[in-house]
Design an enzyme around this catalytic site. Structure first.
Site, short mmCIF file in Angstrom:
data_model
loop_
_atom_site.label_atom_id
_atom_site.label_comp_id
_atom_site.label_asym_id
_atom_site.label_seq_id
_atom_site.Cartn_x
_atom_site.Cartn_y
_atom_site.Cartn_z
N HIS A 1 74.02 18.08 41.63
CA HIS A 1 74.48 18.93 43.05
C HIS A 1 73.44 18.41 44.26
O HIS A 1 73.15 19.23 45.11
CB HIS A 1 74.47 20.44 42.80
CG HIS A 1 75.53 20.62 41.63
ND1 HIS A 1 74.64 21.16 40.55
CD2 HIS A 1 76.64 20.33 41.25
CE1 HIS A 1 75.50 21.39 39.53
NE2 HIS A 1 76.71 20.83 39.85
N CYS A 2 72.74 17.19 44.15
CA CYS A 2 71.94 16.75 45.21
C CYS A 2 70.69 17.81 45.34
O CYS A 2 70.36 18.00 46.54
CB CYS A 2 72.50 16.69 46.68
SG CYS A 2 74.07 15.44 46.50
N ALA A 3 70.43 18.61 44.31
CA ALA A 3 69.33 19.38 44.50
C ALA A 3 68.55 19.52 43.17
O ALA A 3 68.40 20.26 42.45
CB ALA A 3 69.85 20.83 44.85
N ASN B 1 68.71 17.91 49.00
CA ASN B 1 68.30 16.85 49.45
C ASN B 1 68.31 16.65 50.97
O ASN B 1 67.56 15.65 51.52
CB ASN B 1 68.76 15.34 48.55
CG ASN B 1 68.05 15.56 47.44
OD1 ASN B 1 66.88 15.79 47.00
ND2 ASN B 1 68.92 14.64 46.24
#
Ligand code: ALA
Length: 382
Positions: free
Chosen positions: A335-337, A98
């Site tokens: 995992h912010c992805a 992100n």
């Protein structure tokens, strides 16, 4: 505690880092490059030392092309906001964090930047030729994650750069700086963004970007630099143009010590150790029932990051059991992805991620494998 969350932030830090931060806090709390008194000069030397250490690690002659930021997110925002203009087109991949996807989404909204996403395969692998086919007359740059924080998958940067036909390649080295040799950086990137607190083993609040000579990145924030103070506009030269405000001098003292430590051990040696841990972990998982492993199994194609799921457990439940019952620290979820999870087939629940570092041992890997074996058997029985 067994700490397998090195891809988030590395721990423990080398003693030399702890000592350097402490010494810097004691010796100087002045603003570097602002005043002429001795303490300010000491602070400026500290920042310069960190710049020189990073230049040595990246194999670049001119440390002045390295600007420090507070983390890789700020570094990536700086370069994306600083290079992309209204109507520009940008290429990226479905494995991005992100810290790339969110600034690009915002730039699409406020500047009409157009984004094309190269879809990775189920292992997170990228085909460099996909970049070539997406290039338009308005394409300004490509931004690519060197190592996925979800699967560890390494992107073929030199091939991607060749496929870009001269367009700048911005590399997000969050997961690879301090983990893999990035030299010569000039062959794999035009701008390289890094963070100090993961593989580089430095303190949080440190990071930065190397910018190839000839590329002018506009500033994200403006303010005091201690240079050209008579002007009300930001200086246009590196690194001052990208370094407004008093930096994290104490953290940079730690980063310099961390990089010295890595250079002394040797990146190849660090990579070999982390690869051995990753291989042992993957081999052990291979014999376990009910365990799904994501990403490439060839350790040459990944960093020391492995994502899994176990039948009968949500990622957060598994991470909770590992923490509370076995004292193992891992990260669960997206995992912010999120797009990377869509790519590998683990959206929306995500995965449990194990990530290894220089201070982890084979014994720790064996103990965690034993714990996972026990947990997976319980899960299958439930
Ligand atoms: N981006 C970091 C991670 O992957 C925080 O955990």
């Amino acid at each position: 505690l067994i700490y397998f969350d090195q891809a988030a932030t590395s721990w423990p830090k080398p003693d030399a880092v702890v000592e350097a931060v402490t010494a810097a806090l004691r010796a100087s709390s002045a603003s570097p490059g602002r005043s002429t008194h001795a303490m300010s000069v000491t602070a400026a030397r500290t920042v310069f030392r960190a710049r020189e250490a990073m230049a040595e690690l990246l194999g670049v002659d001119d440390s002045g092309r390295i600007a420090f930021t507070l983390n890789v997110t700020q570094a990536l925002n700086t370069v994306l906001y600083g290079l992309l203009k209204p109507g520009d087109h940008v290429l990226t991949t479905s494995m991005e964090h992100n810290s790339v996807m969110r600034p690009l989404a915002r730039l699409a909204e406020i500047r009409g930047v157009e984004v094309s996403v190269v879809e990775a395969d189920r292992q997170g692998g990228i085909d460099p030729d996909d970049f070539r086919t997406l290039i338009r007359p308005t394409t300004r740059l490509a931004v690519v994650n060197h190592g996925s924080n979800v699967t560890g998958t390494l992107a073929p940067l030199a091939e991607i750069k060749a496929a870009l036909e001269g367009l700048p390649l911005v590399v997000d080295a969050a997961q690879t700086a301090g983990v893999l040799p990035l030299t010569p950086v000039t062959e794999i990137a035009d701008v390289l963004a890094f963070t100090g607190h993961k593989g580089l083993m430095g303190p949080t609040g440190t990071g930065g970007l190397w910018v190839r000579p000839g590329i002018a990145v506009g500033s994200l924030i403006q303010g005091g630099t201690g240079s050209r103070s008579e002007h009300e506009i930001q200086p246009d030269f590196m690194p001052d143009c990208l370094e407004a405000g008093t930096p994290n001098t104490h953290g940079l003292a730690g980063l310099a010590a961390a990089v010295d430590y890595i250079l002394e051990i040797g990146l190849e040696h660090i990579r070999d150790h982390e690869t051995a841990l990753t291989k042992a972990f993957l081999d052990g998982l291979g014999n376990m029932e009910g365990v799904r492993v994501y990403g490439p199994k060839n350790i040459k194609e990944i960093t020391a990051v492995v994502s899994i799921n176990i039948d009968g457990y949500s990622p957060s439940d598994l991470a909770f059991v590992l923490d509370r019952e076995y004292g193992v620290a891992v990260r669960a979820g997206l995992h912010c992805a999120p797009r990377a999870h869509k790519t590998i087939g683990s959206f929306p629940q995500g995965t449990v991620r194990f990530s290894f570092g220089w201070f982890n041992t084979l014994d720790e890997v064996r103990r965690v494998l034993a714990a996972l074996d026990e947990i997976s058997k319980k899960g299958l029985g439930s």
